[in-house]
Every structure is written in C-alpha cells, then in structure tokens.
Design a protein around this motif. Structure first.
Motif, PDB file in Angstrom:
ATOM      1  N   MET A  41      58.239 127.805  76.384  1.00  7.16           N
ATOM      2  CA  MET A  41      57.054 127.158  76.905  1.00  7.16           C
ATOM      3  C   MET A  41      55.951 128.177  77.003  1.00  7.16           C
ATOM      4  O   MET A  41      55.952 129.020  77.878  1.00  7.16           O
ATOM      5  N   GLY A  42      55.070 128.169  76.075  1.00 12.32           N
ATOM      6  CA  GLY A  42      53.992 129.138  76.100  1.00 12.32           C
ATOM      7  C   GLY A  42      52.964 128.739  77.123  1.00 12.32           C
ATOM      8  O   GLY A  42      52.993 127.648  77.640  1.00 12.32           O
ATOM      9  N   GLY A  43      52.015 129.605  77.408  1.00  9.09           N
ATOM     10  CA  GLY A  43      50.992 129.158  78.311  1.00  9.09           C
ATOM     11  C   GLY A  43      50.105 130.254  78.818  1.00  9.09           C
ATOM     12  O   GLY A  43      50.365 131.419  78.637  1.00  9.09           O
ATOM     13  N   ARG A  44      49.060 129.820  79.379  1.00 10.32           N
ATOM     14  CA  ARG A  44      48.170 130.730  80.053  1.00 10.32           C
ATOM     15  C   ARG A  44      47.969 130.188  81.443  1.00 10.32           C
ATOM     16  O   ARG A  44      48.230 129.064  81.748  1.00 10.32           O
ATOM     17  N   GLY A  45      47.579 130.853  82.149  1.00  9.99           N
ATOM     18  CA  GLY A  45      47.444 130.227  83.362  1.00  9.99           C
ATOM     19  C   GLY A  45      46.270 130.603  84.058  1.00  9.99           C
ATOM     20  O   GLY A  45      45.412 131.180  84.131  1.00  9.99           O
ATOM     21  N   ALA A  52      51.136 135.518  78.340  1.00 10.46           N
ATOM     22  CA  ALA A  52      52.300 135.312  79.197  1.00 10.46           C
ATOM     23  C   ALA A  52      53.070 134.114  78.679  1.00 10.46           C
ATOM     24  O   ALA A  52      52.516 133.263  77.980  1.00 10.46           O
ATOM     25  N   GLN A  53      54.342 134.051  78.999  1.00  6.63           N
ATOM     26  CA  GLN A  53      55.171 132.924  78.586  1.00  6.63           C
ATOM     27  C   GLN A  53      56.175 132.584  79.680  1.00  6.63           C
ATOM     28  O   GLN A  53      56.580 133.445  80.445  1.00  6.63           O
ATOM     29  N   ALA A  54      56.574 131.324  79.713  1.00  6.43           N
ATOM     30  CA  ALA A  54      57.683 130.899  80.565  1.00  6.43           C
ATOM     31  C   ALA A  54      58.736 130.337  79.624  1.00  6.43           C
ATOM     32  O   ALA A  54      58.447 129.452  78.833  1.00  6.43           O
ATOM     33  N   ARG A  55      59.944 130.876  79.688  1.00  8.27           N
ATOM     34  CA  ARG A  55      60.980 130.437  78.764  1.00  8.27           C
ATOM     35  C   ARG A  55      62.258 130.116  79.524  1.00  8.27           C
ATOM     36  O   ARG A  55      62.574 130.747  80.526  1.00  8.27           O
ATOM     37  N   TYR A  56      63.000 129.168  79.001  1.00  7.57           N
ATOM     38  CA  TYR A  56      64.298 128.832  79.578  1.00  7.57           C
ATOM     39  C   TYR A  56      65.306 129.904  79.222  1.00  7.57           C
ATOM     40  O   TYR A  56      65.401 130.337  78.076  1.00  7.57           O
ATOM     41  N   SER A  57      66.059 130.381  80.211  1.00 11.88           N
ATOM     42  CA  SER A  57      67.117 131.359  79.971  1.00 11.88           C
ATOM     43  C   SER A  57      68.382 130.600  79.593  1.00 11.88           C
ATOM     44  O   SER A  57      68.923 129.856  80.406  1.00 11.88           O
ATOM     45  N   ALA A  58      68.827 130.755  78.368  1.00  8.58           N
ATOM     46  CA  ALA A  58      69.951 129.996  77.826  1.00  8.58           C
ATOM     47  C   ALA A  58      71.144 130.009  78.768  1.00  8.58           C
ATOM     48  O   ALA A  58      71.586 131.053  79.237  1.00  8.58           O
ATOM     49  N   GLY A  59      71.639 128.793  79.048  1.00  5.31           N
ATOM     50  CA  GLY A  59      72.827 128.662  79.864  1.00  5.31           C
ATOM     51  C   GLY A  59      72.580 128.608  81.354  1.00  5.31           C
ATOM     52  O   GLY A  59      73.520 128.437  82.121  1.00  5.31           O
ATOM     53  N   GLU A  60      71.341 128.753  81.760  1.00  7.01           N
ATOM     54  CA  GLU A  60      71.050 128.744  83.191  1.00  7.01           C
ATOM     55  C   GLU A  60      69.844 127.867  83.488  1.00  7.01           C
ATOM     56  O   GLU A  60      68.946 127.722  82.664  1.00  7.01           O
ATOM     57  N   LEU A  61      69.826 127.290  84.665  1.00  6.12           N
ATOM     58  CA  LEU A  61      68.707 126.452  85.092  1.00  6.12           C
ATOM     59  C   LEU A  61      67.600 127.326  85.654  1.00  6.12           C
ATOM     60  O   LEU A  61      67.152 127.156  86.775  1.00  6.12           O
ATOM     61  N   GLU A  62      67.211 128.326  84.890  1.00  9.50           N
ATOM     62  CA  GLU A  62      66.214 129.261  85.373  1.00  9.50           C
ATOM     63  C   GLU A  62      65.266 129.641  84.252  1.00  9.50           C
ATOM     64  O   GLU A  62      65.582 129.477  83.074  1.00  9.50           O
ATOM     65  N   PHE A  63      64.116 130.134  84.634  1.00  6.17           N
ATOM     66  CA  PHE A  63      63.141 130.570  83.657  1.00  6.17           C
ATOM     67  C   PHE A  63      62.954 132.071  83.706  1.00  6.17           C
ATOM     68  O   PHE A  63      63.273 132.719  84.694  1.00  6.17           O
ATOM     69  N   SER A  74      57.419 136.063  80.986  1.00  7.25           N
ATOM     70  CA  SER A  74      57.130 137.280  80.248  1.00  7.25           C
ATOM     71  C   SER A  74      55.656 137.632  80.340  1.00  7.25           C
ATOM     72  O   SER A  74      54.800 136.804  80.072  1.00  7.25           O
ATOM     73  N   MET A  75      55.369 138.857  80.716  1.00  9.31           N
ATOM     74  CA  MET A  75      53.994 139.342  80.736  1.00  9.31           C
ATOM     75  C   MET A  75      53.783 140.333  79.596  1.00  9.31           C
ATOM     76  O   MET A  75      52.998 141.257  79.676  1.00  9.31           O
ATOM     77  N   SER A  76      54.495 140.138  78.494  1.00  6.56           N
ATOM     78  CA  SER A  76      54.528 141.129  77.432  1.00  6.56           C
ATOM     79  C   SER A  76      53.178 141.454  76.842  1.00  6.56           C
ATOM     80  O   SER A  76      52.893 142.590  76.485  1.00  6.56           O
ATOM     81  N   GLY A  77      52.307 140.446  76.699  1.00  7.60           N
ATOM     82  CA  GLY A  77      51.007 140.702  76.075  1.00  7.60           C
ATOM     83  C   GLY A  77      50.206 141.757  76.807  1.00  7.60           C
ATOM     84  O   GLY A  77      49.378 142.448  76.214  1.00  7.60           O
TER      85      GLY A  77
END
Length: 237
Positions: A1-5, A86-97, A100-103
């Motif tokens: 889930m990409g995004g800016r906020g 920045a990005q919000a991504r689903y962590s595979a196998g978990e109900l968590e996000f 990322s502030m990589s940019g």
C-alpha cells in the motif's frame, strides 16, 4: 500500500518523542508508548526528518491508539524506490504492517521539502514528512476496518485489494459534503481531486490523502478530508 501522507502542529506529539534528541530516545518512546519497534535502519535517516515522520504516526495514534496494534515496526527499507517517500505494507503471515521511510534515506530533510514543493498539487497543501506518515497510518486504519469484517488474513487482504472499505468511506464522505454549499452539484471525482492529485489514483489513496490533509491543515483542511476523518473516528472509536 503505497502512500503519502497530516496536521503538522507543534502542539501535537508532545512528551518523549517531541523532546527526543537521539534515535535511541525515539526508539524507546515508540516501544514503550505503542509497542512499535524502530529498526536500526532508521538510524541511517536524517534525524529531524525521521523524527517529524514519527510525530506524524503519533499524531494519528493519539486519536486512534487502537491502530498501534496493527503496526509491527518502522524501518528504512533501502530496497524501496527512492521516489516513494513512505509506504505501508502488509508483513506476510501477520496481521501487521511495516511502515517504510526509505525514500528519506536518499537525502536531507531540505531535499525532501524541495521535492514536495516541486510536486505541487500532487499533495495536499502544507504536506510535510510529518503528514506523509499520517497518510500511511490512514492505510492502516483502512486495513484495521477490513480485518474487522473478515474471517481470515487472506480475506482481509482481499477486502483491501478490492478497496471495499475505502470506497464505502470515501463515498459516504462525498455524500455528506454534497449536502453542503461547498459540495453542492459536484461529482465524487471532483471532490476527491480537490484534495490532491494523488487522491485521484484510487479510493484507498483518497482515504489516506484525506487523513494526511486533515493532520496537515486541521479545520482548514478540505471538507472531504474532514468528513473522511469523522467517519474513521466513528467507525474505529
């Protein structure tokens, strides 16, 4: 889930995080206050920009603390495109996000500020590193609601991919705004585009951009942003 906020106000995010002067102090605060782990990769970022981003996360969590349970950790994933703030991504196998502030690792806070300015109306007015991360927590709010109406992780992800939650919320907010002088006679897409250029990408990004706008501009934010935030507060409160 990409995004800016959102609402980049000096009175927000007070206490330990606002007064932090080191990455370790920020790490301790996020862990003790929200059980969110800051990965060591965060230390590669320009400190003040990273701090402002975390304040954006805290801005939203202060009003919707239940969302913290859906954030596992925050890192600076260098594998992400330099063009993604920045990005919000689903962590595979978990109900968590995982946020990322990589940019931000690709330049100083001033570099990011200039890039936002060049983007112009692609973002809501007064977009900052702080409001970008509020935007990302908007995606987490969407996921949390999707999870509530789903029987499994896979089903929740399916709801997210179909943008069922965001479509319903943004649609309901548009109906509210159309009853006001500001929104009278306007189509949904017109209302969404008035928030930002990025909001017109899809309903998920529209919802997150509204959250970012609300926390950037408060009572001066777009009427649609205020309506979306009100619906989120009602549904998650």
């Amino acid at each position: 889930m990409g995004g800016r906020g959102g609402r980049s106000m000096s009175s927000r995010g007070g206490g330990g995080l606002a007064s932090a002067t080191t990455f370790d102090q920020m790490r301790q605060h996020m862990q003790s206050a929200y059980s969110i782990r800051l990965d060591s990769s965060i230390d590669k970022l320009e400190f003040e920009t990273a701090k402002q981003g975390l304040l954006g996360v805290e801005d939203v969590l202060r009003e919707l603390p239940q969302l913290a349970g859906s954030i596992k950790y925050i890192d600076a994933d260098m594998g992400t495109s330099a063009y993604a703030y920045a990005q919000a991504r689903y962590s595979a196998g978990e109900l968590e996000f995982h946020l990322s502030m990589s940019g931000w690792a690709y330049g100083s806070g001033e570099t990011i500020k200039k890039q936002i300015e060049r983007d112009g109306t692609f973002h809501p007015p007064k977009t900052t590193a702080r409001s970008m991360m509020a935007h990302e927590v908007g995606h987490i709010a969407e996921y949390t609601l999707a999870d509530r109406e789903s029987a499994s992780v896979g089903a929740a992800i399916g709801v997210m991919k179909k943008r069922r939650v965001s479509t319903n919320i943004v649609g309901a907010a548009c109906k509210q705004v159309k009853k006001t002088p500001y929104g009278k006679g306007k189509k949904n897409n017109e209302l969404i585009e008035s928030v930002s250029g990025y909001a017109s990408k899809n309903r998920s990004e529209a919802l997150a951009e509204c959250v970012g706008d609300y926390f950037s501009n408060g009572k001066s934010s777009n009427p649609l942003s205020q309506a979306v935030w009100g619906i989120l507060k009602e549904k998650l409160g």
